[in-house]
Design a protein around this motif. Sequence first.
Motif, PDB file in Angstrom:
ATOM      1  N   PHE A  12      -8.759 -17.433  10.968  1.00 23.34           N
ATOM      2  CA  PHE A  12      -7.322 -17.282  10.720  1.00 23.34           C
ATOM      3  C   PHE A  12      -7.149 -16.122   9.750  1.00 23.34           C
ATOM      4  O   PHE A  12      -7.764 -16.107   8.686  1.00 23.34           O
ATOM      5  CB  PHE A  12      -6.749 -18.546  10.069  1.00 23.34           C
ATOM      6  CG  PHE A  12      -6.818 -19.771  10.933  1.00 23.34           C
ATOM      7  CD1 PHE A  12      -6.024 -19.887  12.069  1.00 23.34           C
ATOM      8  CD2 PHE A  12      -7.678 -20.809  10.614  1.00 23.34           C
ATOM      9  CE1 PHE A  12      -6.089 -21.024  12.868  1.00 23.34           C
ATOM     10  CE2 PHE A  12      -7.750 -21.948  11.412  1.00 23.34           C
ATOM     11  CZ  PHE A  12      -6.955 -22.056  12.538  1.00 23.34           C
ATOM     12  N   PHE A  13      -6.309 -15.181  10.127  1.00 21.87           N
ATOM     13  CA  PHE A  13      -6.130 -14.056   9.201  1.00 21.87           C
ATOM     14  C   PHE A  13      -4.667 -13.646   9.124  1.00 21.87           C
ATOM     15  O   PHE A  13      -3.886 -13.871  10.040  1.00 21.87           O
ATOM     16  CB  PHE A  13      -6.990 -12.861   9.645  1.00 21.87           C
ATOM     17  CG  PHE A  13      -6.496 -12.226  10.914  1.00 21.87           C
ATOM     18  CD1 PHE A  13      -6.855 -12.735  12.145  1.00 21.87           C
ATOM     19  CD2 PHE A  13      -5.653 -11.125  10.861  1.00 21.87           C
ATOM     20  CE1 PHE A  13      -6.380 -12.159  13.316  1.00 21.87           C
ATOM     21  CE2 PHE A  13      -5.182 -10.542  12.033  1.00 21.87           C
ATOM     22  CZ  PHE A  13      -5.549 -11.063  13.257  1.00 21.87           C
ATOM     23  N   ILE A  14      -4.339 -13.026   8.008  1.00 23.17           N
ATOM     24  CA  ILE A  14      -2.980 -12.514   7.817  1.00 23.17           C
ATOM     25  C   ILE A  14      -2.954 -11.077   8.325  1.00 23.17           C
ATOM     26  O   ILE A  14      -3.724 -10.229   7.848  1.00 23.17           O
ATOM     27  CB  ILE A  14      -2.587 -12.552   6.324  1.00 23.17           C
ATOM     28  CG1 ILE A  14      -2.965 -13.909   5.718  1.00 23.17           C
ATOM     29  CG2 ILE A  14      -1.118 -12.152   6.144  1.00 23.17           C
ATOM     30  CD1 ILE A  14      -1.921 -14.891   5.511  1.00 23.17           C
ATOM     31  N   ALA A  15      -2.100 -10.819   9.288  1.00 25.63           N
ATOM     32  CA  ALA A  15      -2.086  -9.529   9.994  1.00 25.63           C
ATOM     33  C   ALA A  15      -1.286  -8.494   9.197  1.00 25.63           C
ATOM     34  O   ALA A  15      -0.189  -8.088   9.582  1.00 25.63           O
ATOM     35  CB  ALA A  15      -1.516  -9.717  11.402  1.00 25.63           C
ATOM     36  N   HIS A  30       7.302  -0.771   8.249  1.00 28.12           N
ATOM     37  CA  HIS A  30       7.464  -0.041   6.983  1.00 28.12           C
ATOM     38  C   HIS A  30       7.925  -0.887   5.798  1.00 28.12           C
ATOM     39  O   HIS A  30       8.972  -0.617   5.205  1.00 28.12           O
ATOM     40  CB  HIS A  30       8.442   1.137   7.173  1.00 28.12           C
ATOM     41  CG  HIS A  30       7.966   2.138   8.170  1.00 28.12           C
ATOM     42  ND1 HIS A  30       8.729   3.231   8.560  1.00 28.12           N
ATOM     43  CD2 HIS A  30       6.809   2.239   8.875  1.00 28.12           C
ATOM     44  CE1 HIS A  30       8.069   3.942   9.452  1.00 28.12           C
ATOM     45  NE2 HIS A  30       6.902   3.363   9.668  1.00 28.12           N
ATOM     46  N   PRO A  31       7.141  -1.930   5.441  1.00 29.01           N
ATOM     47  CA  PRO A  31       7.500  -2.704   4.245  1.00 29.01           C
ATOM     48  C   PRO A  31       7.274  -1.873   2.979  1.00 29.01           C
ATOM     49  O   PRO A  31       6.476  -0.940   2.992  1.00 29.01           O
ATOM     50  CB  PRO A  31       6.518  -3.880   4.283  1.00 29.01           C
ATOM     51  CG  PRO A  31       5.343  -3.386   5.058  1.00 29.01           C
ATOM     52  CD  PRO A  31       5.883  -2.396   6.052  1.00 29.01           C
ATOM     53  N   LYS A  32       7.981  -2.228   1.913  1.00 29.69           N
ATOM     54  CA  LYS A  32       7.808  -1.507   0.640  1.00 29.69           C
ATOM     55  C   LYS A  32       6.498  -1.967  -0.016  1.00 29.69           C
ATOM     56  O   LYS A  32       6.159  -3.149   0.038  1.00 29.69           O
ATOM     57  CB  LYS A  32       8.967  -1.824  -0.309  1.00 29.69           C
ATOM     58  CG  LYS A  32      10.305  -1.258   0.157  1.00 29.69           C
ATOM     59  CD  LYS A  32      11.257  -1.189  -1.024  1.00 29.69           C
ATOM     60  CE  LYS A  32      12.543  -1.959  -0.934  1.00 29.69           C
ATOM     61  NZ  LYS A  32      12.773  -3.036  -0.059  1.00 29.69           N
ATOM     62  N   PRO A  33       5.787  -1.046  -0.657  1.00 26.82           N
ATOM     63  CA  PRO A  33       4.527  -1.425  -1.319  1.00 26.82           C
ATOM     64  C   PRO A  33       4.671  -2.647  -2.225  1.00 26.82           C
ATOM     65  O   PRO A  33       3.779  -3.485  -2.288  1.00 26.82           O
ATOM     66  CB  PRO A  33       4.164  -0.169  -2.125  1.00 26.82           C
ATOM     67  CG  PRO A  33       4.750   0.945  -1.321  1.00 26.82           C
ATOM     68  CD  PRO A  33       6.035   0.410  -0.750  1.00 26.82           C
ATOM     69  N   ASP A  34       5.804  -2.758  -2.896  1.00 27.53           N
ATOM     70  CA  ASP A  34       5.984  -3.887  -3.813  1.00 27.53           C
ATOM     71  C   ASP A  34       6.071  -5.232  -3.098  1.00 27.53           C
ATOM     72  O   ASP A  34       5.851  -6.277  -3.703  1.00 27.53           O
ATOM     73  CB  ASP A  34       7.259  -3.703  -4.652  1.00 27.53           C
ATOM     74  CG  ASP A  34       7.055  -2.643  -5.724  1.00 27.53           C
ATOM     75  OD1 ASP A  34       5.890  -2.260  -5.953  1.00 27.53           O
ATOM     76  OD2 ASP A  34       8.058  -2.201  -6.313  1.00 27.53           O
ATOM     77  N   ASP A  35       6.434  -5.215  -1.821  1.00 31.07           N
ATOM     78  CA  ASP A  35       6.617  -6.486  -1.105  1.00 31.07           C
ATOM     79  C   ASP A  35       5.326  -6.992  -0.475  1.00 31.07           C
ATOM     80  O   ASP A  35       5.177  -8.185  -0.229  1.00 31.07           O
ATOM     81  CB  ASP A  35       7.642  -6.320   0.031  1.00 31.07           C
ATOM     82  CG  ASP A  35       9.032  -6.020  -0.504  1.00 31.07           C
ATOM     83  OD1 ASP A  35       9.271  -6.329  -1.693  1.00 31.07           O
ATOM     84  OD2 ASP A  35       9.860  -5.482   0.249  1.00 31.07           O
ATOM     85  N   ILE A  36       4.415  -6.091  -0.180  1.00 30.23           N
ATOM     86  CA  ILE A  36       3.289  -6.451   0.678  1.00 30.23           C
ATOM     87  C   ILE A  36       2.429  -7.564   0.082  1.00 30.23           C
ATOM     88  O   ILE A  36       2.210  -8.601   0.701  1.00 30.23           O
ATOM     89  CB  ILE A  36       2.428  -5.203   1.004  1.00 30.23           C
ATOM     90  CG1 ILE A  36       3.244  -4.291   1.942  1.00 30.23           C
ATOM     91  CG2 ILE A  36       1.107  -5.593   1.668  1.00 30.23           C
ATOM     92  CD1 ILE A  36       2.525  -3.059   2.395  1.00 30.23           C
ATOM     93  N   HIS A  37       1.988  -7.380  -1.146  1.00 31.13           N
ATOM     94  CA  HIS A  37       1.050  -8.348  -1.727  1.00 31.13           C
ATOM     95  C   HIS A  37       1.683  -9.732  -1.872  1.00 31.13           C
ATOM     96  O   HIS A  37       1.072 -10.753  -1.534  1.00 31.13           O
ATOM     97  CB  HIS A  37       0.523  -7.851  -3.072  1.00 31.13           C
ATOM     98  CG  HIS A  37      -0.513  -8.756  -3.650  1.00 31.13           C
ATOM     99  ND1 HIS A  37      -1.756  -8.911  -3.081  1.00 31.13           N
ATOM    100  CD2 HIS A  37      -0.472  -9.592  -4.716  1.00 31.13           C
ATOM    101  CE1 HIS A  37      -2.443  -9.792  -3.777  1.00 31.13           C
ATOM    102  NE2 HIS A  37      -1.691 -10.230  -4.780  1.00 31.13           N
ATOM    103  N   GLY A  38       2.907  -9.750  -2.355  1.00 30.78           N
ATOM    104  CA  GLY A  38       3.599 -11.040  -2.554  1.00 30.78           C
ATOM    105  C   GLY A  38       3.765 -11.802  -1.253  1.00 30.78           C
ATOM    106  O   GLY A  38       3.574 -13.026  -1.202  1.00 30.78           O
ATOM    107  N   ASN A  39       4.110 -11.073  -0.188  1.00 28.08           N
ATOM    108  CA  ASN A  39       4.272 -11.733   1.117  1.00 28.08           C
ATOM    109  C   ASN A  39       2.965 -12.345   1.598  1.00 28.08           C
ATOM    110  O   ASN A  39       2.933 -13.476   2.083  1.00 28.08           O
ATOM    111  CB  ASN A  39       4.740 -10.724   2.178  1.00 28.08           C
ATOM    112  CG  ASN A  39       6.198 -10.344   2.008  1.00 28.08           C
ATOM    113  OD1 ASN A  39       6.953 -11.045   1.320  1.00 28.08           O
ATOM    114  ND2 ASN A  39       6.601  -9.241   2.612  1.00 28.08           N
TER     115      ASN A  39
END
Length: 329
Positions: free
Chosen positions: A37-40, A48-57
């Motif tokens: 199982f992996f997070i894609a 085009h997500p914002k860099p600030d959103d990626i890790h939290g998501n």
Amino acid sequence: METVVSGIRSTGNLHLGNYFGAVRNFVKMQHENNCYFFIADYHSLTTHPKPDDIHGNIRQVLAEYLACGIDPEVSTVFIQSDVPEVTELYLLLNMNAYVGELERTTSFKEKIRKHPDNINAGLLTYPVLMAADIIIHKANKVPVGKDQEQNLEMTRRFARRFNTIYGVDYFPEPDAYNFGMELIKIPGLDGTGKMGKSEGNGVFLADRPEDIRKKVMKAVTDTGPTAPGQEVTEPIRNLFTIMKAVSSPDTLAHFTEKYATAEIRYGDLKKQLAEDIIRFTDPVRTRINAILNDDAYLARVVKDGAEKARASAAKTIREVREIIGYRSF
Ligand code: TRP
């Protein structure tokens, strides 16, 4: 024992529909299969997500799956971008993927229609990356919903084509994992159709009790039965379907009876439904929050997962390079 690969969208916070649809079954099937199982999170860059959103998501979605019972001791749980081997297979598969067939996929055409301002090459080759995700572990099975069937068909095609071009029987052609009759379709609270994130009609596992009460009390109903034995309309049938999933059989029987005799008060039904959803989601939400507060645990899960996934992926890449004809000097 089959090898199963499933990619999870990194913006896909879990709602009740996901839980009763796939996630509950993932938890079961992990014990009978070799599951990845992996997070894609490479795929998510197509929007085009914002860099600030990626890790939290990623963190949130990972915590939610773990809280539901995906067990990193049993399955391989990892983040796609922690396994760069997949990008090499993606590149290699791209050489045998034709622009014409990629342009004809329904999901690509759909995305062009919805986002004409962002038709990037990553979107076009999305099915190639997905195929790489799957066949890099030589998976036999992929649990997919209706919307992913065509992508799985493309995966089969790319696997077959690789075998044909190089005259090998190397990659298995993965099939859809069949959950049998166990998939419960949970409708949304808006009176029509199924529960979905973009539909804005969902109850999320991470929702707080007060939010759940608000959402359920606002659920669409009708004017109510005026005579005993009246047929149930879709919005009411939907509430009963959710009730069947989360409430006790007695509760369900009680309100079914009240409807049949035309004595039902939808306010009572909704109050009960909200409390039953809360009773159901509360332990999950508590676990989600506990996991989110445990940085060390999360770090360990993704590190171990990446190690296991990379070992499997690196082996495939070594063999694929050999098959293609790269030799060391
Ligand atoms: N495309 C899938 C989705 O949108 C996510 C995904 C990426 C996936 N790679 C995968 C699913 C590999 C299964 C297998 O839901």
